[in-house]
Design a protein around this motif. Sequence first.
Motif, PDB file in Angstrom:
ATOM      1  N   ASP A  51       0.813  -1.215   0.000  1.00  0.00           N
ATOM      2  CA  ASP A  51       0.000   0.000   0.000  1.00  0.00           C
ATOM      3  C   ASP A  51       0.848   1.268   0.000  1.00  0.00           C
ATOM      4  O   ASP A  51       0.343   2.365   0.256  1.00  0.00           O
ATOM      5  CB  ASP A  51      -0.936   0.015   1.205  1.00  0.00           C
ATOM      6  CG  ASP A  51      -0.178  -0.032   2.533  1.00  0.00           C
ATOM      7  OD1 ASP A  51       1.053  -0.310   2.507  1.00  0.00           O
ATOM      8  OD2 ASP A  51      -0.799   0.220   3.578  1.00  0.00           O
ATOM      9  N   LYS A  52       2.138   1.136  -0.300  1.00  0.00           N
ATOM     10  CA  LYS A  52       3.018   2.301  -0.269  1.00  0.00           C
ATOM     11  C   LYS A  52       2.634   3.318  -1.339  1.00  0.00           C
ATOM     12  O   LYS A  52       2.635   4.525  -1.080  1.00  0.00           O
ATOM     13  CB  LYS A  52       4.472   1.853  -0.474  1.00  0.00           C
ATOM     14  CG  LYS A  52       5.015   0.983   0.639  1.00  0.00           C
ATOM     15  CD  LYS A  52       6.443   0.551   0.344  1.00  0.00           C
ATOM     16  CE  LYS A  52       6.972  -0.393   1.424  1.00  0.00           C
ATOM     17  NZ  LYS A  52       8.346  -0.863   1.109  1.00  0.00           N
ATOM     18  N   ALA A  53       2.301   2.827  -2.532  1.00  0.00           N
ATOM     19  CA  ALA A  53       1.944   3.739  -3.614  1.00  0.00           C
ATOM     20  C   ALA A  53       0.635   4.460  -3.314  1.00  0.00           C
ATOM     21  O   ALA A  53       0.479   5.649  -3.614  1.00  0.00           O
ATOM     22  CB  ALA A  53       1.832   2.972  -4.929  1.00  0.00           C
ATOM     23  N   LEU A  54      -0.314   3.763  -2.694  1.00  0.00           N
ATOM     24  CA  LEU A  54      -1.596   4.390  -2.355  1.00  0.00           C
ATOM     25  C   LEU A  54      -1.404   5.483  -1.307  1.00  0.00           C
ATOM     26  O   LEU A  54      -1.999   6.570  -1.388  1.00  0.00           O
ATOM     27  CB  LEU A  54      -2.580   3.336  -1.841  1.00  0.00           C
ATOM     28  CG  LEU A  54      -2.943   2.212  -2.824  1.00  0.00           C
ATOM     29  CD1 LEU A  54      -3.877   1.206  -2.160  1.00  0.00           C
ATOM     30  CD2 LEU A  54      -3.607   2.785  -4.064  1.00  0.00           C
ATOM     31  N   LYS A  55      -0.567   5.206  -0.309  1.00  0.00           N
ATOM     32  CA  LYS A  55      -0.293   6.218   0.711  1.00  0.00           C
ATOM     33  C   LYS A  55       0.431   7.423   0.119  1.00  0.00           C
ATOM     34  O   LYS A  55       0.135   8.573   0.476  1.00  0.00           O
ATOM     35  CB  LYS A  55       0.559   5.604   1.827  1.00  0.00           C
ATOM     36  CG  LYS A  55      -0.182   4.600   2.698  1.00  0.00           C
ATOM     37  CD  LYS A  55       0.724   4.045   3.790  1.00  0.00           C
ATOM     38  CE  LYS A  55      -0.035   3.065   4.677  1.00  0.00           C
ATOM     39  NZ  LYS A  55       0.846   2.477   5.736  1.00  0.00           N
ATOM     40  N   LEU A  56       1.369   7.144  -0.807  1.00  0.00           N
ATOM     41  CA  LEU A  56       2.089   8.246  -1.439  1.00  0.00           C
ATOM     42  C   LEU A  56       1.137   9.108  -2.271  1.00  0.00           C
ATOM     43  O   LEU A  56       1.267  10.337  -2.293  1.00  0.00           O
ATOM     44  CB  LEU A  56       3.208   7.697  -2.321  1.00  0.00           C
ATOM     45  CG  LEU A  56       4.053   8.741  -3.076  1.00  0.00           C
ATOM     46  CD1 LEU A  56       4.740   9.682  -2.101  1.00  0.00           C
ATOM     47  CD2 LEU A  56       5.074   8.061  -3.968  1.00  0.00           C
ATOM     48  N   ALA A  57       0.183   8.477  -2.941  1.00  0.00           N
ATOM     49  CA  ALA A  57      -0.791   9.244  -3.721  1.00  0.00           C
ATOM     50  C   ALA A  57      -1.596  10.177  -2.826  1.00  0.00           C
ATOM     51  O   ALA A  57      -1.849  11.339  -3.180  1.00  0.00           O
ATOM     52  CB  ALA A  57      -1.714   8.296  -4.475  1.00  0.00           C
ATOM     53  N   ASP A  58      -1.991   9.685  -1.648  1.00  0.00           N
ATOM     54  CA  ASP A  58      -2.720  10.542  -0.708  1.00  0.00           C
ATOM     55  C   ASP A  58      -1.851  11.692  -0.215  1.00  0.00           C
ATOM     56  O   ASP A  58      -2.322  12.833  -0.078  1.00  0.00           O
ATOM     57  CB  ASP A  58      -3.207   9.704   0.486  1.00  0.00           C
ATOM     58  CG  ASP A  58      -4.245   8.666   0.068  1.00  0.00           C
ATOM     59  OD1 ASP A  58      -4.908   8.884  -0.968  1.00  0.00           O
ATOM     60  OD2 ASP A  58      -4.381   7.643   0.766  1.00  0.00           O
TER      61      ASP A  58
END
Length: 787
Positions: A351-358
């Motif tokens: 979920d690193k990419a999702l957190k970075l998007a946020d």
Amino acid sequence: MVKFSKQFQSQLVPEWKEAFADYKLLKKDLKKIHLLSHETETSKKRNDSLSEYIFSSLRKYNFLGRKQREHRVIQVRHKLAESASEGDLYETELLEKFADTDAAIEFFARLDLQLNKVNQFYKTKEKEFLERGYSLKKQMDILIELKSALKQQCLKGTCSQDLKEDDSISGTISCDEESTKDRTELEPEIELELENSTDEIEKNDMQLLDSSKSDELRKSILLKRQRSLSSRVINCQGKNLRIHIPLTNPTRTFSAITYLLWDDLVNQSSKKCDPEGNKLHINKKKLHHAEKMIKGALVELYKGLGYLKTYRNLNMLAFAKILKKFDKVTNKEVLPIYLRVVESSYFNSSDKALKLADEVEELFIKHFAEDDKRKAAKYLKPTQRKESHSITFFIGLFAGCFLALFVGYVIMAHITGMYRPKSDMYMATVYPVLSMFSLLFLHFFLYGCNIFMWRKTRINYNFIFELSPTKELKYRDVFLICTTSMTAVVGVLFVHLWLVAKGYSYAQVQAIPGLLLLVFLLLLVCPFNIFYKSSRFRFLRVIRNIILSPLYKVVMLDFFMADQLCSQVPALRDLENVACYYITGSYKSQDYKYCMRTTYYRDLAYAVSFLPYYWRAMQCARRWFDEGHKSHLVNLGKYTSAMLAAGAKVAYEKEKGVGWLCLVVVMSSAATVYQLYWDFVKDWGLLQFRSKNPWLRDELILRRKFIYFFSMGLNLVLRLAWLQTVLHYNFGSVDYRVTGLFLAALEVVRRGQWNFYRLENEHLNNTGKFRAVITVPLPFHEVDDQD
């Protein structure tokens, strides 16, 4: 209902096509299993006893639990790869016999390979985006600190005194001689500076220089002094930093050179000090430009993270669909076992990419959207313009009007005999206007056809040309512009011809074609937000970049448009003729041969004939200077040969000598061979002898190969249109200028088909590099103390 395979192909990221799970190939393996299992079941039903049938039926409704039944079908093993870069690997073992065990083993081996490929690609891209995100966070921290320092200066009252300095370039030029392919590298840099007692260093160095007698010591001191002058940087957050502003246009280049002199002569004594005693000079313009660069980088990063999310969801759906089909074909329950492995794999569990998007979204909303989510969504989540049925209606309406007016114009011109050699007045003054607009909008119409084909074949022309998806022209917009414009042009010329046929003198109606051209020019430069303003102004900027070549850095859209101009030489000649006729006032005296008698006009004809080739050659020279690839020099030679051939044609048109005719044949033949080789091998990527597609490239977008061979043959024929210069063939008693228009239209058609294959080759080359978003250069870079 749309099949999932078509839906999958339409939604995937085109540049990452090879990295997605190969759903089509997995379906082919599944078809083999289905055929073999169907044959096996047919023969087995004849031999099965009643007891075996009852036992198999009860086994389907076994209440002992799913886990026991699952382990009897397959087992997916998770093992570590030999290298950390490859990530975790999965391998499936069959625990039950299938109708065709070999086919099942092959299917699961392929499925494991696809899962491992997806995991590895996702991990690579996620790492790339995370590193980019980390760099952008640091860039934002530096930008915030510099903006606060500038604000403090303004509060202290020193900001108003630095207004003149804000208009200058506050940095020294640093040229890094690196050979790179990315446009973010190999560019002169401007350094924003925070200096510490450089004057004392210079004095000490000069004293040592005078007292030393050793040449080596003198060289080392000079080198030391050069470094002290060229590495003045910002000391921000305890780090030495400098700001890189790419010198992509003449203004920044000349400004950087101007500052180099201004900094040495004036600015040294005028820089203010911060509370710690360091000399601080923050340029507001450069800071604003750095802010725009970071803003663009955040938008592209967010777009890339969105693509990664799409990659994740589509692959997850593809694995679920293919496993469901496998269970249906084999009557086994493999889906819950293998899907659990897919769900726990890296590409779906991370979920690193999702957190970075946020985080990127929050950062953008806070610093670039004034805490307005709707404003941020216009940049981060732009919505596509909806296709309007009214546009389609008006396309049909104006197309019908154009055809009716054109037929009426041709009939009237035939009756009045305007296209015959005796009507030299009309053909020399009015016909060039029709010829110029016809070639221009035919080219534009073919561009609309290209857009339609690019979209249909999933060629991301917006990314290649670096166009905004929300502002770029759709193919319907292009067709509407073409039909509307040509309706207006033919309508005005029809009225003009009707007035002439009615007996009005040329002196009374001759201004009408000139006014028509003037109206189109005014619409092109109209500053109001009407008639596709963003597209018009982008077109003007590209034309400016082409004319000022090689001062501007060359991007794909620039040299693509310059290539279009190479096919519009007849239209430029017509524009030159019309402009001379109306600007010199010849239309008042009806002296239509005045320009032909003028020496300057004849000399200008040479320039107009080879100017497009010259601009394109200069672009090749600039690209060679920036990138260092020798292929650009070879391409420059192609346009040089075209320039010589064009000049020979113009000279032959005036002199009509045998010597000039021989020169035209020699120069045009050499240029044609050169151009054909470049078209087929370099631009289209065809004629590859060791390809899996004979005489074509390995990867093809169009399914039917004969289209490529037909296009090559058509390109060869259209490249030989210059033979008309030698043969002087005309259509009966029709004026030779009509024949010239027909041949010029053939060249435009050739360029139209070239456009599609050129971008197809560009797209396929980019697909192998997996670049789906633009890499925006970052302004602030850390500098080592030793540099």
